[in-house]
Design a protein around this motif. Sequence first.
Motif, PDB file in Angstrom:
ATOM      1  N   ARG A  35     -11.535  42.074   5.638  1.00 33.42           N
ATOM      2  CA  ARG A  35     -10.560  42.911   4.947  1.00 33.42           C
ATOM      3  C   ARG A  35      -9.228  42.926   5.707  1.00 33.42           C
ATOM      4  NH1 ARG A  35     -14.522  42.079   2.218  1.00 33.42           N
ATOM      5  NH2 ARG A  35     -15.509  43.619   0.857  1.00 33.42           N
ATOM      6  N   GLN A  36      -8.144  42.997   4.969  1.00 35.38           N
ATOM      7  CA  GLN A  36      -6.806  43.050   5.565  1.00 35.38           C
ATOM      8  C   GLN A  36      -6.494  44.494   5.930  1.00 35.38           C
ATOM      9  OE1 GLN A  36      -3.299  42.161   3.115  1.00 35.38           O
ATOM     10  NE2 GLN A  36      -2.667  40.680   4.671  1.00 35.38           N
ATOM     11  N   VAL A  37      -6.268  44.747   7.210  1.00 34.32           N
ATOM     12  CA  VAL A  37      -6.062  46.103   7.707  1.00 34.32           C
ATOM     13  C   VAL A  37      -4.649  46.248   8.267  1.00 34.32           C
ATOM     14  CG1 VAL A  37      -6.854  47.872   9.317  1.00 34.32           C
ATOM     15  CG2 VAL A  37      -8.513  46.333   8.246  1.00 34.32           C
ATOM     16  N   PHE A  38      -3.961  47.308   7.846  1.00 41.59           N
ATOM     17  CA  PHE A  38      -2.638  47.634   8.358  1.00 41.59           C
ATOM     18  C   PHE A  38      -2.759  48.904   9.210  1.00 41.59           C
ATOM     19  CE2 PHE A  38      -1.772  44.996   4.776  1.00 41.59           C
ATOM     20  CZ  PHE A  38      -0.529  44.411   4.969  1.00 41.59           C
ATOM     21  N   SER A  91      -5.577  51.094  15.242  1.00 48.91           N
ATOM     22  CA  SER A  91      -6.032  49.696  15.267  1.00 48.91           C
ATOM     23  C   SER A  91      -7.343  49.560  16.033  1.00 48.91           C
ATOM     24  CB  SER A  91      -4.961  48.818  15.929  1.00 48.91           C
ATOM     25  OG  SER A  91      -4.731  49.237  17.275  1.00 48.91           O
ATOM     26  N   GLN A  92      -7.910  50.697  16.456  1.00 47.08           N
ATOM     27  CA  GLN A  92      -9.107  50.694  17.282  1.00 47.08           C
ATOM     28  C   GLN A  92     -10.284  51.310  16.525  1.00 47.08           C
ATOM     29  OE1 GLN A  92      -8.787  49.222  20.194  1.00 47.08           O
ATOM     30  NE2 GLN A  92      -6.544  49.115  20.215  1.00 47.08           N
ATOM     31  N   GLY A  93     -11.456  51.213  17.141  1.00 51.07           N
ATOM     32  CA  GLY A  93     -12.621  51.893  16.604  1.00 51.07           C
ATOM     33  C   GLY A  93     -13.562  50.984  15.834  1.00 51.07           C
ATOM     34  N   LEU A  94     -14.768  51.490  15.630  1.00 47.49           N
ATOM     35  CA  LEU A  94     -15.806  50.721  14.958  1.00 47.49           C
ATOM     36  C   LEU A  94     -15.481  50.478  13.490  1.00 47.49           C
ATOM     37  CD1 LEU A  94     -18.981  52.402  16.508  1.00 47.49           C
ATOM     38  CD2 LEU A  94     -18.011  50.166  17.062  1.00 47.49           C
ATOM     39  N   LEU A  95     -14.849  51.450  12.826  1.00 43.31           N
ATOM     40  CA  LEU A  95     -14.528  51.278  11.412  1.00 43.31           C
ATOM     41  C   LEU A  95     -13.539  50.141  11.213  1.00 43.31           C
ATOM     42  CD1 LEU A  95     -14.747  52.227   8.471  1.00 43.31           C
ATOM     43  CD2 LEU A  95     -12.887  53.838   8.942  1.00 43.31           C
ATOM     44  N   VAL A  96     -12.488  50.129  12.016  1.00 43.47           N
ATOM     45  CA  VAL A  96     -11.491  49.060  11.916  1.00 43.47           C
ATOM     46  C   VAL A  96     -12.122  47.713  12.237  1.00 43.47           C
ATOM     47  CG1 VAL A  96      -9.350  48.149  12.883  1.00 43.47           C
ATOM     48  CG2 VAL A  96      -9.556  50.592  12.404  1.00 43.47           C
ATOM     49  N   ALA A  97     -12.934  47.672  13.293  1.00 41.64           N
ATOM     50  CA  ALA A  97     -13.601  46.425  13.667  1.00 41.64           C
ATOM     51  C   ALA A  97     -14.519  45.948  12.554  1.00 41.64           C
ATOM     52  CB  ALA A  97     -14.386  46.629  14.961  1.00 41.64           C
ATOM     53  N   GLY A  98     -15.235  46.891  11.919  1.00 47.56           N
ATOM     54  CA  GLY A  98     -16.134  46.512  10.831  1.00 47.56           C
ATOM     55  C   GLY A  98     -15.395  45.982   9.619  1.00 47.56           C
ATOM     56  N   LEU A  99     -14.277  46.611   9.272  1.00 46.19           N
ATOM     57  CA  LEU A  99     -13.477  46.148   8.134  1.00 46.19           C
ATOM     58  C   LEU A  99     -12.913  44.758   8.389  1.00 46.19           C
ATOM     59  CD1 LEU A  99     -11.566  49.452   7.271  1.00 46.19           C
ATOM     60  CD2 LEU A  99     -13.239  48.296   5.820  1.00 46.19           C
ATOM     61  N   CYS A 136      -5.963  50.898  -0.312  1.00 43.23           N
ATOM     62  CA  CYS A 136      -6.937  51.853   0.210  1.00 43.23           C
ATOM     63  C   CYS A 136      -6.331  52.530   1.439  1.00 43.23           C
ATOM     64  CB  CYS A 136      -8.235  51.133   0.587  1.00 43.23           C
ATOM     65  SG  CYS A 136      -9.444  52.166   1.459  1.00 43.23           S
ATOM     66  N   GLY A 137      -6.347  53.851   1.442  1.00 42.53           N
ATOM     67  CA  GLY A 137      -5.865  54.605   2.596  1.00 42.53           C
ATOM     68  C   GLY A 137      -7.019  55.319   3.269  1.00 42.53           C
ATOM     69  N   ILE A 138      -7.067  55.285   4.590  1.00 46.37           N
ATOM     70  CA  ILE A 138      -8.143  55.939   5.339  1.00 46.37           C
ATOM     71  C   ILE A 138      -7.527  56.846   6.398  1.00 46.37           C
ATOM     72  CG2 ILE A 138     -10.154  55.631   6.816  1.00 46.37           C
ATOM     73  CD1 ILE A 138     -10.615  52.931   5.554  1.00 46.37           C
ATOM     74  N   ASP A 139      -7.805  58.139   6.277  1.00 45.76           N
ATOM     75  CA  ASP A 139      -7.369  59.096   7.298  1.00 45.76           C
ATOM     76  C   ASP A 139      -8.439  59.135   8.380  1.00 45.76           C
ATOM     77  OD1 ASP A 139      -5.561  61.350   8.225  1.00 45.76           O
ATOM     78  OD2 ASP A 139      -7.469  62.407   8.055  1.00 45.76           O
ATOM     79  N   TRP A 140      -8.093  58.682   9.566  1.00 40.69           N
ATOM     80  CA  TRP A 140      -9.041  58.515  10.662  1.00 40.69           C
ATOM     81  C   TRP A 140      -9.179  59.799  11.473  1.00 40.69           C
ATOM     82  CZ3 TRP A 140      -8.560  58.939  15.965  1.00 40.69           C
ATOM     83  CH2 TRP A 140      -9.581  58.373  16.725  1.00 40.69           C
ATOM     84  N   ALA A 141     -10.420  60.145  11.829  1.00 40.76           N
ATOM     85  CA  ALA A 141     -10.687  61.287  12.705  1.00 40.76           C
ATOM     86  C   ALA A 141     -11.770  60.879  13.694  1.00 40.76           C
ATOM     87  CB  ALA A 141     -11.113  62.509  11.898  1.00 40.76           C
ATOM     88  N   ALA A 172      -4.843  50.772   4.722  1.00 43.64           N
ATOM     89  CA  ALA A 172      -3.875  51.403   5.626  1.00 43.64           C
ATOM     90  C   ALA A 172      -4.587  52.506   6.405  1.00 43.64           C
ATOM     91  CB  ALA A 172      -2.702  51.990   4.839  1.00 43.64           C
ATOM     92  N   ILE A 173      -4.468  52.467   7.721  1.00 44.66           N
ATOM     93  CA  ILE A 173      -5.123  53.444   8.586  1.00 44.66           C
ATOM     94  C   ILE A 173      -4.238  53.671   9.805  1.00 44.66           C
ATOM     95  CG2 ILE A 173      -6.453  51.675   9.811  1.00 44.66           C
ATOM     96  CD1 ILE A 173      -8.800  53.676   9.916  1.00 44.66           C
ATOM     97  N   GLU A 174      -4.365  54.824  10.448  1.00 47.03           N
ATOM     98  CA  GLU A 174      -3.441  55.178  11.531  1.00 47.03           C
ATOM     99  C   GLU A 174      -3.886  54.685  12.910  1.00 47.03           C
ATOM    100  OE1 GLU A 174      -1.264  59.270  10.605  1.00 47.03           O
ATOM    101  OE2 GLU A 174      -3.414  59.425  10.284  1.00 47.03           O
TER     102      GLU A 174
END
Length: 210
Positions: free
Chosen positions: A76-79, A63-71, A6-11, A59-61
């Motif tokens: 979930r394994q986050v890169f 390591s911060q933010g509510l989305l990353v913290a929620g995942l 899963c790829g997430i483009d963060w804005a 995969a996301i660009e």
Amino acid sequence: MAVVACGIDWAQDHHDVALVDEAGVVVASARIHDDAAGLGQVLALRAEHDPAGGRLPVAIETSQGLLVAGLRAAGRQVFAINPLAVSRYWDRYRSLRGKSDASDAMVLGNILPTDAAAHRPLPQDSGMLQSLRVLTRAQQDAAWDQVTLTNLIRTVLRMFFPAVLAAGDRHVAALRRLFHLMLGKLHHCLQHKTVYDTARAFAEPATVAA
């Protein structure tokens, strides 16, 4: 083919999500908001297409933010992929018509199946430490916003009230008072669901009463 990443483009206010299969084809995609509902959409999308029972890597660009913290809180394994590294992966997709948030999400999703060994997942911190990370980042963002607003107010004063700046260090107190006044006006608008009007907000009391 099975979904592999899963790829997430963060804005700032929205994120683009892409789930890719073994051939690098986008199987499912979505644009979500940066809130609890958006996190729920991502988790639901993953649950629908995740053959590994919750182990589909993300995969996301950042390591911060509510989305990353929620995942991470959801197990979930986050890169967190460095944006400079992502830009180099774009060389493989020169045939695409143009760069966009959706295509960025696709590129991010294709990084892990091919080069997972070159990237490390975020560590499994405790819930308390993850909450602390979110709060400290929010405090940092607030500090940056304060600097930006202070510089903006200083620019406005230089244009329309240069005498305030000429007063030397005393202009700091004036900036603080003006900032608090503007903040109060905006808070009032949010509370009463009214449109912010500069002319009315800074009008003389007699004018407002009229």
